[in-house]
Design an enzyme around this catalytic site. Structure first.
Site, PDB file in Angstrom:
ATOM      1  N   SER A 263     -18.431 -27.297 -10.156  1.00  0.00           N
ATOM      2  CA  SER A 263     -17.622 -28.464  -9.790  1.00  0.00           C
ATOM      3  C   SER A 263     -17.601 -28.632  -8.281  1.00  0.00           C
ATOM      4  O   SER A 263     -18.002 -27.742  -7.531  1.00  0.00           O
ATOM      5  CB  SER A 263     -16.197 -28.286 -10.293  1.00  0.00           C
ATOM      6  OG  SER A 263     -15.551 -27.290  -9.515  1.00  0.00           O
ATOM      7  N   LYS A 264     -17.092 -29.781  -7.865  1.00  0.00           N
ATOM      8  CA  LYS A 264     -16.990 -30.072  -6.443  1.00  0.00           C
ATOM      9  C   LYS A 264     -16.108 -29.011  -5.769  1.00  0.00           C
ATOM     10  O   LYS A 264     -16.348 -28.608  -4.646  1.00  0.00           O
ATOM     11  CB  LYS A 264     -16.408 -31.471  -6.258  1.00  0.00           C
ATOM     12  CG  LYS A 264     -16.155 -31.803  -4.809  1.00  0.00           C
ATOM     13  CD  LYS A 264     -15.918 -33.270  -4.623  1.00  0.00           C
ATOM     14  CE  LYS A 264     -15.075 -33.613  -3.429  1.00  0.00           C
ATOM     15  NZ  LYS A 264     -14.915 -32.652  -2.384  1.00  0.00           N
ATOM     16  N   ARG A 265     -15.097 -28.572  -6.531  1.00  0.00           N
ATOM     17  CA  ARG A 265     -14.179 -27.576  -5.965  1.00  0.00           C
ATOM     18  C   ARG A 265     -14.913 -26.272  -5.594  1.00  0.00           C
ATOM     19  O   ARG A 265     -14.614 -25.652  -4.581  1.00  0.00           O
ATOM     20  CB  ARG A 265     -13.045 -27.308  -6.943  1.00  0.00           C
ATOM     21  CG  ARG A 265     -11.789 -26.974  -6.247  1.00  0.00           C
ATOM     22  CD  ARG A 265     -10.489 -27.531  -6.788  1.00  0.00           C
ATOM     23  NE  ARG A 265     -10.476 -27.841  -8.195  1.00  0.00           N
ATOM     24  CZ  ARG A 265      -9.937 -27.043  -9.117  1.00  0.00           C
ATOM     25  NH1 ARG A 265      -9.421 -25.872  -8.773  1.00  0.00           N
ATOM     26  NH2 ARG A 265      -9.910 -27.420 -10.373  1.00  0.00           N
TER      27      ARG A 265
END
Ligand code: GLU
Length: 507
Positions: A263-265
């Site tokens: 994910s972007k996280r």
């Protein structure tokens, strides 16, 4: 095999994640491998999720990667338009056909009614599903009489069209990556195909367009696997069973550590981009980093992506886009999730950087030199690049690795000074300076011979002299072959740097 036609069908809901770029890449490679067509279609029927700028972002990202559509949004073609919101009328007819053939039905339940139902189920710790168990009890054209339906319709009340999922049937499909996959229709719900806003849902639009655009193979992410039985049944219901494309669901891209989808996280936490290009969120103004802006070469990014889920079955790791297209096959795509490795991504970039032509790299490096106040001849910069590029991962590293070819050190690494500039060394460096003043031929080979002979005949320590010499020229303990450096900066500069070091460093 009939003509291969594949498509990449993103929804413009934000920046394209690298997983999406990989889907586009695999479709593109498959098309090129089989002399087929690669289409780009924009799936924007969910207007509530539309994000301005996302379409342009998709087009620009593919362009940067060298993945060029043969047909579709932004390039045109005979089977367009290739943006679903421009095809709204087409889908309505198919939705109505499905109702007429008994494969779909009208549903009039309002959002509030559905909400109340869901809450009632939740209160009993159950989940409400609109399916063959519940549809009889709800407000739709199966449960109600024709007259009742007509009466509701006559009021102009909003309605949706739902697929009538058959009861207790096994749907079996051959997935080109996963093999045979089976689903029981009792586990599936009556999905909405056509919404009250007059637009289709993803499912209907996707199937209708794949059929109309003569798509032969649907290659897409694993997250669409649960939709597969519905799509297969829709082909059948629309009378296109024999035109059902081959399906291939790509494995997930996993986090570098631990389990789960990348994910972007994860990128934010570990400091790597998950998007090809930088993206500024139109609402919040937040900037997400992109591979391009972080200094990755598109060829390296694409090569890395190709290996997320695919491998050629050989030791070869470096592939150009053309070579990938030659080598690619769906048989060599794995089922298991592919772990993303940011370090390996850097490794790919280093490989491509090192293989890039010196003059081309010099050109890319010039703006950075300018930023550092250096005006240099391209030919000189190219020679410097040849000496240092093995030490760089990004073009931006080149300054750190080569500044001393352009400017004399302003500062000296304190640790190296402490360790190397002591005892008799400053005196020996003074003698070395005198020696070099008398050398005419300042080529790397000649200075190396002269200096090394001088060190041996005086029985000085090779390491002691060479490290102090390097400190004076570079200002630190790093850099390529020292005699190459002094040949490049020339005799005058070499002597000046030695004298400066003797002047400013401890005596
Ligand atoms: N619009 C879907 C997406 O955003 C396409 C899925 C498919 O390829 O069928 O990924």
């Amino acid at each position: 095999m009939k003509k291969v036609r594949v498509r990449f069908a993103p929804s413009p809901t934000g920046p394209l994640h690298m997983g999406g770029v990989r889907t586009a890449l695999f479709n593109y490679l498959f098309a090129k491998r089989h002399g087929g067509d690669f289409l780009l279609r924009i799936e924007d029927t969910d207007q509530t999720r539309y994000v301005p700028g996302a379409e342009e972002y998709i087009v620009e990202s593919l362009k940067w990667c060298g993945i060029s559509p043969d047909e579709g949004f932004s390039v045109g073609g005979e089977l367009g338009p290739y943006r679903q919101s421009e095809r709204a009328d087409i889908y309505r007819d198919y939705a109505l056909k499905l109702v007429e053939s008994g494969n779909a039905y009208y549903a009039f339940d309002t959002a509030e009614e559905m909400d109340t139902l869901r809450k009632q189920y939740e209160a009993e710790k159950k989940t409400f599903v609109y399916n063959n168990k519940t549809r009889q009890t709800l407000k739709n054209s199966i449960a109600l009489s024709d007259q009742e339906c007509d009466a509701i319709m006559a009021t102009g009340a909003p309605f949706v069209v739902r697929f009538k999922m058959p009861e207790n049937e096994t749907v079996t499909i051959d997935d080109a990556i996963r093999g045979t996959v089976s689903f029981n229709t009792n586990d599936l719900d009556d999905k909405v195909l056509f919404k009250s806003d007059g637009l289709p849902t993803y499912h209907l639009a996707n199937v209708v367009d794949d059929y109309m655009m003569q798509i032969s193979h649907v290659i897409r992410g694993e997250e669409w696997l649960p939709s597969l039985p519905l799509h297969a049944l829709l082909y059948k219901a629309l009378g296109w069973g024999d035109k059902t494309p081959v399906f291939a669901h790509l494995p997930l891209i996993l986090k570098p550590v631990g389990k789960g989808k990348l994910s972007k996280r994860d990128g934010d936490k570990m400091g790597f981009p998950v998007f090809p290009l930088e993206w500024e969120d139109p609402k919040s103004g937040d900037i997400s980093m992109g591979y391009k802006e972080q200094g990755y070469l598109p060829e390296a990014f694409v090569n890395m992506l190709a290996f997320l889920g695919w491998n050629p079955g050989t030791e070869q790791e470096i592939f150009s886009l053309g070579e990938l297209a030659q080598a690619f096959s769906l048989e060599k795509v794995g089922k298991a999730g592919a772990k993303f490795d940011p370090e390996k991504t850097k490794w790919f970039n280093h490989q491509y950087l090192a293989a890039t032509d010196d003059a081309k790299l010099a050109d890319m490096f010039l703006p950075l030199l300018k930023e550092n106040g250096v005006e240099a001849e391209l030919a000189y910069v190219a020679k410097v690049i040849a000496l240092v590029k093995e030490r760089a991962t990004f073009v931006a590293d080149l300054w750190e690795q080569s500044s001393f070819f352009f400017v004399a050190p302003e500062e000296y690494d304190a640790k190296v000074v402490k360790k190397r500039w002591k005892n008799q060394v400053p005196g020996q460096i003074a003698d070395l300076t005198e020696l070099l003043k008398g050398v005419e031929d300042f080529s790397s080979e000649n200075t190396e011979t002269v200096v090394k002979e001088w060190i041996s005949s005086n029985e000085y320590g090779m390491g002691a002299i060479m490290n102090a010499f390097r400190l004076a020229i570079v200002g630190a303990g790093k850099g390529p072959h020292l005699f190459d450096i002094i040949a490049m900066i020339g005799k005058d500069d070499t002597i000046a740097r030695l004298e400066k070091a003797m002047d400013v460093l401890p005596k």
